[in-house]
Design a protein around this motif. Structure first.
Motif, short mmCIF file in Angstrom:
data_model
loop_
_atom_site.label_atom_id
_atom_site.label_comp_id
_atom_site.label_asym_id
_atom_site.label_seq_id
_atom_site.Cartn_x
_atom_site.Cartn_y
_atom_site.Cartn_z
N LYS A 137 0.72 3.33 3.20
CA LYS A 137 0.98 2.73 4.52
C LYS A 137 2.28 1.97 4.45
CE LYS A 137 -3.90 1.94 5.27
NZ LYS A 137 -4.90 0.88 5.22
N GLN A 138 2.95 1.89 5.59
CA GLN A 138 4.20 1.15 5.55
C GLN A 138 4.30 0.12 6.66
OE1 GLN A 138 7.55 3.64 6.15
NE2 GLN A 138 6.98 4.00 8.26
N GLN A 139 4.96 -0.97 6.34
CA GLN A 139 5.13 -2.01 7.34
C GLN A 139 6.54 -1.99 7.96
OE1 GLN A 139 5.47 -6.11 6.25
NE2 GLN A 139 5.65 -5.70 4.07
N GLU A 164 10.09 -1.16 0.99
CA GLU A 164 8.77 -1.75 1.26
C GLU A 164 8.50 -2.90 0.29
OE1 GLU A 164 6.07 -1.36 3.28
OE2 GLU A 164 7.06 0.09 4.57
N MET A 198 0.85 -1.18 0.00
CA MET A 198 0.00 0.00 0.00
C MET A 198 0.89 1.23 0.00
SD MET A 198 -3.00 -1.19 2.61
CE MET A 198 -2.02 -2.13 3.75
#
Lengths: 324, 262
Positions: A104-106, A164, A101
């Motif tokens: 959004k970041q993980q 990412e 996404m």
């Protein structure tokens, strides 16, 4: 690889009038309304295909994407991805897919991407040596080097997005769901991400479903496009034709030395906006070079920029004209 | 199982790395713990003159309760607050999606993702205070009694975790859990004094509704031999019940999340 039949999603939203009285009324007697976010959408995607998913904000792209990866339960219809029913979110299914996404970041903000990558390797049960090899290979493809050992917060947006992608692809998923992966990136970074995705698809044969705000992403990557509007699927087919149909004109932004005369400029294209020295013109694709040359010759131009109008506007225009 | 174990090690080593990024933080937190502990000891000492008791609890016995409280408070800062506090953020920012798409149990991830080692000295201080209080109160520390303490601490930890997790899970509906966890922390703070120090109505509340009593007063009583095995078993049973409740509530909340989120 992906099979969708008569997919529906209904959201129940509360209706509230603005102001204090509205709040009180809302508290005492809640009125809700059903919103059809996705209506009767059907399509199927073969293994290895790269498909673009187009639509204005709120058209139902993200909702559909989330139903495909099992984050949202459909209200009706049938979805099958890689032979699984996504909403059950079985571990074997989750190992086969990934979701990226753009907004959004993980990755862990305070740590280098490498630490997050190690966590992901452990979560997916990838042996250390295999993980190291994959990280090396993907980092080469993404042109990431020592960035992987610098805290994420110190990376540029483009570097972060590439990291990412690395994190999302470490488990070698067969199906990639990409929601605006190039959002906010500069032109160079966008191009690099695109190159990477094309190369990744070529090497691994992964299936890719991609949404983007940038027409260039779609034209560069996706021979096939799904166009969704107000929850319904309006177009499913090759991109050719649709691109010109969607964007028969390109946008020329001009900054003049002195305020321009509308009459003088009108002959070169459709004037979108004119504010003092700044002018936005829509020029048919086939006349672009000629028009730009003439503009530079006739007017005291300080700056000139040619872009595709944002997809939102294009699609909006298309629907206003009733062409879909 | 091996995968979960390896994941846990990765979780905690990255958590440690994050903490060490901010060295000053660790020192400040240590200082805060020392201040807070000496503050509450001072407060407690105000209730006691020479040879006085509080609700039948001597100074040394009250120190045991205070020690147990400090252990749980340390547990909250090391483990519960960093993890369960982040659930709200995950829901609000939509990053819960990333957790749900991992082939690993989401409750495991959310409950054990990080550790804040700054709370560990507090646990150590608490254990020290418990040992000191026990010796002063004339408790004979044997291997069985140490095992009992350990079991009671584990049961208490599980109860506290489950309560906290239940509240945190409601953030799926309310997004902002209106600092409900702060209320919980305040309740936990009520466990720093022996239960008998409270009026009867509150005693019932703290024993049966929000079993703070099972965290501090009852373990101390078990050690002091004034409450026997039944209480120990009750504590364990309660821990299992609360954990099961937290687990099933989470699964229910997820069903709701996945049919409503956008």
């Amino acid at each position: 690889m992906i099979q969708v039949d008569g997919l529906n999603k209904i959201y129940r939203v509360a209706e509230k009038q603005p102001g204090f009285a509205g709040t009180l009324r809302h508290f005492v007697r809640r009125r809700t309304r059903d919103v059809m976010a996705v209506q009767d959408v059907s399509f199927s995607i073969e293994p290895g295909e790269m498909v673009g998913f187009l639509g204005a904000n709120g058209a139902g792209k993200t909702t559909t994407l989330k139903m495909l990866c099992g984050l949202i339960h459909p209200s009706g219809g049938r979805v099958e991805v890689a032979g699984f029913s996504p909403q059950r979110r079985q571990a074997d299914f989750l190992r086969r897919i990934t979701l990226v996404m753009g907004q959004k970041q993980q990755l862990l903000w305070d740590l280098p991407p490498m630490d997050s990558l190690r966590v992901n390797a452990a979560v997916y049960g990838i042996p250390e040596a295999v993980a190291q090899r994959r990280i090396r290979d993907l980092a080469d493809l993404l042109e990431l080097g020592e960035e992987l050992s610098r805290p994420v917060r110190k990376l540029s947006l483009g570097q972060r997005m590439k990291a990412e992608l690395l994190a999302a692809l470490l488990h070698e998923p067969e199906v990639l769901f990409l929601d605006e992966p190039t959002l906010g990136l500069d032109v160079n970074a966008q191009a690099r991400v695109r190159q990477f995705l094309a190369e990744y698809n070529r090497r691994t044969g992964a299936t890719v479903l991609l949404t983007s705000h940038y027409m260039a992403d779609i034209t560069a990557l996706c021979p096939r496009v799904l166009l969704i509007h107000q929850g319904r699927l309006f177009h499913d087919g090759p991109l050719e034709g649709l691109a010109e149909q969607l964007a028969p004109e390109r946008e020329v932004r001009l900054e003049l030395e002195s305020p321009g005369e509308p009459e003088a400029l009108a002959g070169f294209g459709r004037i979108e906006r004119m504010e003092g020295c700044e002018v936005r013109l829509l020029v048919p694709r086939d006349q672009l070079t000629e028009v730009v040359a003439q503009l530079l010759e006739r007017f005291p131009v300080r700056d000139l920029d040619v872009t595709d109008p944002p997809i939102e506007e294009l699609i909006g225009g298309l629907f206003r004209q009733g062409r879909v | 199982m091996g995968r979960y174990w390896r994941t846990l090690r990765r979780f905690w080593s990255t958590a440690l790395a994050v903490q060490l990024e901010y060295q000053a933080n660790v020192l400040i937190e240590l200082l805060a713990v020392a201040m807070s502990l000496s503050g509450s000891l001072f407060l407690l000492s105000l209730f006691y003159g020479p040879d006085q008791t509080l609700g039948g609890w001597s100074w040394a016995q009250a120190l045991m309760v205070q020690g147990l409280y400090t252990v749980f408070d340390g547990m909250a800062s090391t483990w519960l607050r960093p993890n369960l506090g982040a659930i709200v953020t995950h829901v609000r920012e939509g990053t819960l999606d990333f957790v749900l798409l991992k082939p690993i149990d989401s409750q495991f991830w959310l409950s054990l993702r990080t550790l804040s080692p700054a709370g560990l000295p507090e646990i150590g201080l608490g254990l020290g205070l418990l040992a000191w209080g026990s010796l002063q109160a004339g408790v004979v520390l044997t291997i069985p009694s140490l095992c009992i303490v350990l079991v009671m601490l584990l049961a208490g930890g599980l109860i506290l975790y489950s309560l906290w997790f239940l509240i945190a899970a409601t953030s799926i509906w309310f997004v902002k859990t209106w600092n409900a966890t702060e209320v919980l922390r305040a309740l936990l703070a009520s466990g720093r004094y022996p239960l008998n120090a409270y009026p009867p109505a509150l005693r019932v509340l703290f024993t049966f509704v929000l079993p703070v009593a099972f965290l501090t007063t009852i373990p101390a009583k078990v050690l002091l031999d004034s409450a026997g095995t039944p209480m120990l078993l009750a504590g364990l049973g309660l821990a299992v019940v609360f954990f099961a409740a937290a687990r099933s509530f989470w699964l229910f909340a997820l069903r709701f999340y996945t049919s409503a989120s956008s």
